[in-house]
Design a protein around this motif. Structure first.
Motif, PDB file in Angstrom:
ATOM      1  N   ALA A 121    -125.736  27.772  12.385  1.00 43.03           N
ATOM      2  CA  ALA A 121    -125.143  26.538  12.311  1.00 43.03           C
ATOM      3  C   ALA A 121    -126.259  25.503  12.385  1.00 43.03           C
ATOM      4  CB  ALA A 121    -124.105  26.493  12.960  1.00 43.03           C
ATOM      5  N   GLU A 122    -127.168  25.581  13.477  1.00 39.45           N
ATOM      6  CA  GLU A 122    -128.240  24.591  13.500  1.00 39.45           C
ATOM      7  C   GLU A 122    -129.450  24.521  12.601  1.00 39.45           C
ATOM      8  OE1 GLU A 122    -128.081  22.136  15.676  1.00 39.45           O
ATOM      9  OE2 GLU A 122    -126.169  22.588  16.666  1.00 39.45           O
ATOM     10  N   GLY A 123    -129.431  25.500  11.503  1.00 36.10           N
ATOM     11  CA  GLY A 123    -130.405  25.685  10.702  1.00 36.10           C
ATOM     12  C   GLY A 123    -131.463  26.388  10.686  1.00 36.10           C
ATOM     13  N   ALA A 124    -131.384  27.576  11.761  1.00 36.73           N
ATOM     14  CA  ALA A 124    -132.251  28.658  11.976  1.00 36.73           C
ATOM     15  C   ALA A 124    -132.277  29.519  11.013  1.00 36.73           C
ATOM     16  CB  ALA A 124    -132.347  28.855  13.404  1.00 36.73           C
ATOM     17  N   ARG A 125    -133.312  30.376  10.730  1.00 36.57           N
ATOM     18  CA  ARG A 125    -133.115  31.725  10.227  1.00 36.57           C
ATOM     19  C   ARG A 125    -133.103  32.761  11.425  1.00 36.57           C
ATOM     20  NH1 ARG A 125    -137.897  33.068   7.374  1.00 36.57           N
ATOM     21  NH2 ARG A 125    -139.116  31.743   8.500  1.00 36.57           N
ATOM     22  N   VAL A 126    -132.242  33.764  11.255  1.00 36.43           N
ATOM     23  CA  VAL A 126    -132.254  34.795  12.471  1.00 36.43           C
ATOM     24  C   VAL A 126    -132.455  36.079  11.953  1.00 36.43           C
ATOM     25  CG1 VAL A 126    -130.662  35.442  14.111  1.00 36.43           C
ATOM     26  CG2 VAL A 126    -130.589  33.181  13.376  1.00 36.43           C
ATOM     27  N   VAL A 127    -133.113  36.840  12.892  1.00 39.81           N
ATOM     28  CA  VAL A 127    -133.353  38.352  12.928  1.00 39.81           C
ATOM     29  C   VAL A 127    -132.357  38.763  14.013  1.00 39.81           C
ATOM     30  CG1 VAL A 127    -134.762  40.225  13.079  1.00 39.81           C
ATOM     31  CG2 VAL A 127    -135.734  38.105  12.153  1.00 39.81           C
ATOM     32  N   ALA A 128    -131.413  39.302  13.484  1.00 36.12           N
ATOM     33  CA  ALA A 128    -130.194  40.002  14.288  1.00 36.12           C
ATOM     34  C   ALA A 128    -130.338  41.465  14.517  1.00 36.12           C
ATOM     35  CB  ALA A 128    -128.782  39.792  13.628  1.00 36.12           C
ATOM     36  N   THR A 129    -130.592  41.862  15.791  1.00 35.40           N
ATOM     37  CA  THR A 129    -130.938  43.073  15.959  1.00 35.40           C
ATOM     38  C   THR A 129    -129.868  43.680  17.089  1.00 35.40           C
ATOM     39  OG1 THR A 129    -132.112  42.925  18.003  1.00 35.40           O
ATOM     40  CG2 THR A 129    -133.217  42.590  15.865  1.00 35.40           C
ATOM     41  N   ASP A 130    -129.671  45.161  16.756  1.00 35.62           N
ATOM     42  CA  ASP A 130    -128.666  45.613  17.877  1.00 35.62           C
ATOM     43  C   ASP A 130    -129.135  47.351  17.839  1.00 35.62           C
ATOM     44  OD1 ASP A 130    -125.693  44.846  19.310  1.00 35.62           O
ATOM     45  OD2 ASP A 130    -125.947  47.115  18.887  1.00 35.62           O
ATOM     46  N   VAL A 131    -128.726  47.996  18.668  1.00 33.57           N
ATOM     47  CA  VAL A 131    -128.693  49.512  18.503  1.00 33.57           C
ATOM     48  C   VAL A 131    -128.023  50.018  17.374  1.00 33.57           C
ATOM     49  CG1 VAL A 131    -126.984  49.980  20.154  1.00 33.57           C
ATOM     50  CG2 VAL A 131    -129.079  51.653  20.193  1.00 33.57           C
ATOM     51  N   ALA A 132    -126.589  49.525  17.106  1.00 32.94           N
ATOM     52  CA  ALA A 132    -125.793  49.966  15.853  1.00 32.94           C
ATOM     53  C   ALA A 132    -126.243  48.869  14.716  1.00 32.94           C
ATOM     54  CB  ALA A 132    -124.520  50.065  16.568  1.00 32.94           C
ATOM     55  N   ALA A 133    -126.156  49.670  13.907  1.00 36.70           N
ATOM     56  CA  ALA A 133    -126.372  48.730  12.483  1.00 36.70           C
ATOM     57  C   ALA A 133    -125.206  47.991  11.998  1.00 36.70           C
ATOM     58  CB  ALA A 133    -126.925  49.633  11.336  1.00 36.70           C
ATOM     59  N   ASP A 134    -123.959  48.368  12.220  1.00 34.64           N
ATOM     60  CA  ASP A 134    -122.904  47.775  11.466  1.00 34.64           C
ATOM     61  C   ASP A 134    -122.497  46.414  11.671  1.00 34.64           C
ATOM     62  OD1 ASP A 134    -122.378  50.403  10.492  1.00 34.64           O
ATOM     63  OD2 ASP A 134    -120.352  50.629  11.621  1.00 34.64           O
ATOM     64  N   GLY A 135    -122.532  46.091  13.132  1.00 34.02           N
ATOM     65  CA  GLY A 135    -122.326  44.627  13.381  1.00 34.02           C
ATOM     66  C   GLY A 135    -123.273  43.711  12.818  1.00 34.02           C
ATOM     67  N   VAL A 136    -124.666  44.125  12.814  1.00 37.31           N
ATOM     68  CA  VAL A 136    -125.851  43.205  12.521  1.00 37.31           C
ATOM     69  C   VAL A 136    -125.693  43.064  10.970  1.00 37.31           C
ATOM     70  CG1 VAL A 136    -127.406  43.060  14.495  1.00 37.31           C
ATOM     71  CG2 VAL A 136    -127.507  44.991  12.809  1.00 37.31           C
ATOM     72  N   GLN A 137    -125.342  44.293  10.218  1.00 33.78           N
ATOM     73  CA  GLN A 137    -125.294  43.910   8.961  1.00 33.78           C
ATOM     74  C   GLN A 137    -124.256  43.279   8.442  1.00 33.78           C
ATOM     75  OE1 GLN A 137    -127.649  45.446   6.625  1.00 33.78           O
ATOM     76  NE2 GLN A 137    -126.542  43.985   5.395  1.00 33.78           N
ATOM     77  N   ALA A 138    -123.095  43.523   9.158  1.00 31.39           N
ATOM     78  CA  ALA A 138    -122.043  42.359   8.670  1.00 31.39           C
ATOM     79  C   ALA A 138    -122.434  40.931   8.684  1.00 31.39           C
ATOM     80  CB  ALA A 138    -121.035  42.589   9.652  1.00 31.39           C
TER      81      ALA A 138
END
Length: 260
Positions: free
Chosen positions: A29-46
């Motif tokens: 929302a503040e304009g950044a690009r984000v690399v979202a990581t997690d041990v499980a793939a489902d949430g970050v893929q969503a």
């Protein structure tokens, strides 16, 4: 969309749900690009599906130092230099100390302290070379006040807070800021897992009112935090609005600890 973080690239761990997912949304929302990581793939893929090219999803186990280094290297080669890193990944194994297993103690520290070390070390080295960057660790107000049944969690979060401050002192001259955000009770799956009552409203009221038997104060502001409340604090500390703030531990707990 705000442009406060326009052009910035951020890495967020534990981004699959709860506070981590809220941090990703707030950064975008503040304009950044984000690399979202997690041990499980489902949430970050969503999150990637929701935000399109603004979010890249990656699977990451923060307890694996080699995997962390490899991911940071891959991100910087393919997406660009990281400007922001947010350590959110964490686990809670509730138990009184006399019943706490070696496995639960080690696992809690491996994620909550070891993961912060692995990620912060990898990004700080690169940020320091470039002369700028911001690292924010999401800890807990449990790091600053004793809690029954939460010794491993509280101790690991206290370790994460002091580690982040020490790192911040070491890299301050290189233009890298390191701060922590310490939430109190926040409406996440981790919080709900602590509730024994099936009545969610009653369980929430008990948290707000406090628990004399557990030596737990209530929440003076009279509400449990929303993950967005924590995310807003993280984004502030990551942004140029906090350009003269480092080594700071910001409590976002509605006054629950009376800032003891």
């Amino acid at each position: 969309m705000s442009a406060a973080l326009g052009g910035r690239l951020a890495l967020v761990t534990g981004a699959g749900r709860g506070i981590g997912a809220a941090v990703v949304t707030a950064l975008v929302a503040e304009g950044a690009r984000v690399v979202a990581t997690d041990v499980a793939a489902d949430g970050v893929q969503a999150l990637a599906d929701e935000h399109g090219t603004r979010v890249a999803a990656r699977t990451l186990d923060v307890t694996d130092a080699t995997a962390v280094e490899d991911l940071v290297d891959e991100v910087e080669r393919t997406l660009g230099p990281l400007d922001i890193a947010v350590n959110v990944a964490g686990i809670l194994r509730a138990s009184h100390v006399v019943d706490l297993s070696d496995e639960d103690w080690a696992a809690t520290f491996a994620v909550n302290a070891g993961g912060v070390f692995h990620v912060s070390r990898a990004v700080a080295r690169r940020m320091a070379e470039r002369g700028h960057g911001s690292i924010v660790t999401v800890a807990s107000n449990a790091a600053g006040i004793p809690r029954t049944g939460m010794a491993a969690y509280a101790a690991s979060k206290a370790a994460a807070v002091m580690f982040t401050k020490c790192l911040g002192l070491e890299v301050a001259a290189s233009g890298v800021r390191c701060n922590t955000v310490s939430p109190g009770s926040t409406l996440t799956d981790m919080q709900r897992a602590l509730w024994t009552s099936a009545d969610q409203d009653a369980a929430a009221r008990k948290v707000i009112e406090g628990d004399l038997a557990g030596y737990r104060t209530g929440i003076p502001l009279g509400r449990i935090a929303d993950p967005a409340d924590i995310a807003d604090a993280v984004v502030f500390l990551a942004s140029d609005r906090a350009r003269h703030i480092t080594l700071h531990d910001l409590y976002v707990d509605g006054g629950a600890t009376l800032r003891a």
